[in-house]
Design an enzyme around this catalytic site. Sequence first.
Site, PDB file in Angstrom:
ATOM      1  N   LYS B  80       0.847  -1.203   0.000  1.00 43.72           N
ATOM      2  CA  LYS B  80       0.000   0.000   0.000  1.00 43.72           C
ATOM      3  C   LYS B  80       0.882   1.252   0.000  1.00 43.72           C
ATOM      4  CE  LYS B  80      -4.004   1.901   2.557  1.00 43.72           C
ATOM      5  NZ  LYS B  80      -4.872   1.721   3.754  1.00 43.72           N
ATOM      6  N   SER B 155      -9.954   1.532   2.746  1.00 46.06           N
ATOM      7  CA  SER B 155      -9.082   2.353   1.936  1.00 46.06           C
ATOM      8  C   SER B 155      -7.976   1.597   1.213  1.00 46.06           C
ATOM      9  CB  SER B 155      -8.424   3.417   2.811  1.00 46.06           C
ATOM     10  OG  SER B 155      -7.479   2.825   3.690  1.00 46.06           O
ATOM     11  N   SER B 179     -10.103  -0.732   7.032  1.00 47.86           N
ATOM     12  CA  SER B 179      -9.507  -0.541   5.706  1.00 47.86           C
ATOM     13  C   SER B 179      -8.752  -1.744   5.143  1.00 47.86           C
ATOM     14  CB  SER B 179      -8.575   0.666   5.711  1.00 47.86           C
ATOM     15  OG  SER B 179      -9.311   1.853   5.670  1.00 47.86           O
TER      16      SER B 179
END
Lengths: 98, 495
Positions: B80, B155, B179
Site C-alpha cells: 500500500k 481504503s 480498511s
Amino acid sequence: MSLTTDDVRHVARLARLALTDGEVEELRGELSAILAHVEQVREVATPDVPPTSHPYPLVNVLRADEPRPSLPPDEAVSTAPEAEDGRFRVPRMSHSEG
Amino acid sequence: MHALLTASAPELLALQEAGDASAVDIARAHLDRIAATDDRVHAFLHVTADAALAAAADVDRRRAAGEPLGPLAGVPVAVKDLFATCGVPTTAGSRILEGHRPVYDATVVARLHAADAVVLGKTNMDEFAMGSSGENSAYGPSRNPWDLDRVPGGSSAGSAAAVAALQAPLAVGTDTGGSIRQPASLSGLVGVKPTYGLVSRYGMFAFASSLDQAGPFARDVAGAALALEVIAGHDPLDSTSIPQAAPDLLAGLERGVEGLRVGVVAEFLATDGLAPGVKARVEDAIQRLGKLGAELVDVSLPHAQYALPAYYVIAPSECSSNLSRYDGVRYGLRVPAETAEQMMAVTREAGFGREVKRRIMIGTYALSAGYYDAYYVSAQRVRTLVTRDFADAYRRCDVLVGPTAPETAFRLGAKTADPLSMYLNDVFSIPSSLAGAPALSLPVGADERGLPVGLQIMAPVLGEATMLRAARALEADLALDPVPSGANALEAPRP
C-alpha cells in the site's frame, strides 16, 4: 448541531485550509450532519466511565541513552520544496517583518 | 490461467524448493499480469519492475549457492502506498505528496525485504487511508476484479484489487476502522487487522495513531498467516509496538475448531442495513462452524452502536493533528505565497482532497476550545464502554463472529455524494478497532449477484493464532475457488 459559515471559516483558519466560498458552504452542511450523528456519544459517555486514549497499556517507553547515527541534514532536506545550506527555506513569517 | 498466478504464497515457496519454478519466473509472471490487466483494475500507483526482477534474481542465485533464504523468498508482495519506500514514490494517494520519494523504508517494508519477498510496487488507496471505496484517491479509483463497475472497497483498495486480480499472491495494507477487512470482504480475500501494536507503524504515514495498524491480504488463510508472521514483532522505532517477539501463527493453523467457543454477535445480525444476501451467507458460515465442532454462543455488544460515532470523533481528531505535518515545508507540494502561513493554507487547500479536508475540519472542530470534552473525551469514554463489552463477551467465548461489512461491492459513485452512507460501511469493523483487538475477514461465498461476502472473525488482544485457526477450519470446509470469476475475463483483449 448546526454550524454557521463563520464557524466553518474559523475552523478552517485553525486548520490552515484556504477554503473557497463554495467549499465553506458545502462543509457547513456536511459537518453539521456529521456532528449531529457523532453527538450520540454524549448519551452514554457519563463521567464515571474513564476515557481510553490508547488500546494497549504502555507507559514511558524509553530507549537506552546511547549515541547513534541519525539522518544526515542534506538527506533530511533532500525532499523539501526549497532548502538552503542544509536547512528548510520558507517564506517570511508575517507581513509586519522587515 | 497461469499456474504461477493462482498459486498461494506457501505453494510458491514449495514450487521453488522443488525446482519447478524460479523466483524470476514467478516475478515475471506477476509483472506480466500487471502489465496486461492494470489499465482496467488500476491497483498500482507505481510498479517497481526492475527492482522486483533484481530481488528475484538474487533469491535464485542464493538458492543455487545453497545460502539461507527468508520465509517469503521469491514471493511477490504488493505494498500500500501509505508505507514509506526508500527512493520509491510514496504518495498516500494524495496530490500533496505527488512525486515524494522518502529517504527511508517503513519497518514493514524492511521486514518484507529481509524475508526475501519480492516487492512489486505501490498500491492505490483512498487519500491518507480515509475512505471505504478507493474513490478518494487523487489518482483515480481502483476497480473490483469481480465486477469492474464496482469498487474493491477501501481504503486499501489497490492492495485488495491486486490480490483479487492475480497480480500478486500477497499484499500489505493498513486498517484504522476497517480498511483491510472491508476491502477483503468486497474483493473475496482473507484480510487481517492484527492487534494494535503487533506490527510496527514506523514509516506508515499516520492517520489516527491510536487505531492505525498494518496487516496482510491473501487469497488463503495460510498465506495471510505467513505474511503476518513476517511483518509482526517488536520494533524499537515505534514506541507503541508491543515488546514481544512475533507469534507463531502457522504451527496450530490446522487444529480445527472442536470445542472452540464462537460468540455470535446479536447486534450485528440484527442491523437494519445488513443486506439479505450477506446475512444468509454469514449465517450459513456460522452454522458450518457449529457442525465442525465449535460451540456457538449468543453474545451481545450493547455499546457497539456507539462505536461508529465515537470513531468519527477520534479518527478525525487524530488525523487533524497528524496531517498538520503536510505544510509545504519539509516534503511534498508547495504553492508559493507571500507569508509562511499563507503558503501553508494555500498548499493544503490545493493538495488535499475533499474527504481529507472534511475530516481535518471535523477533527479540528472537535479538538477546539470549548468542544474538546463534549466530543473527544466523550468518544474516548465510549471507547472504554466498547472495550468492556468485548471483555464481557470473551469471558464466555474464544472468538466472535459476524458480517465484515453490511453489503457486497457497490458501484462506483454510489456513495460519494453522502459521506455518512460511506462511513456506515465500517459499522461492524470499527468496534474491534476501538478495542485494539485483532479481526479478520474470510470469504464465505457470494450473494445473489455473485459478489463475495466476508465473515468477520474477531479475537481478544493477541488472539491472532486462535482467530486464524477458526478461519482456516471454515476455509477448508467451504472449499471455495479463491480465483474471482472475473479474473479470467481480465485476460481477454479489449474490444
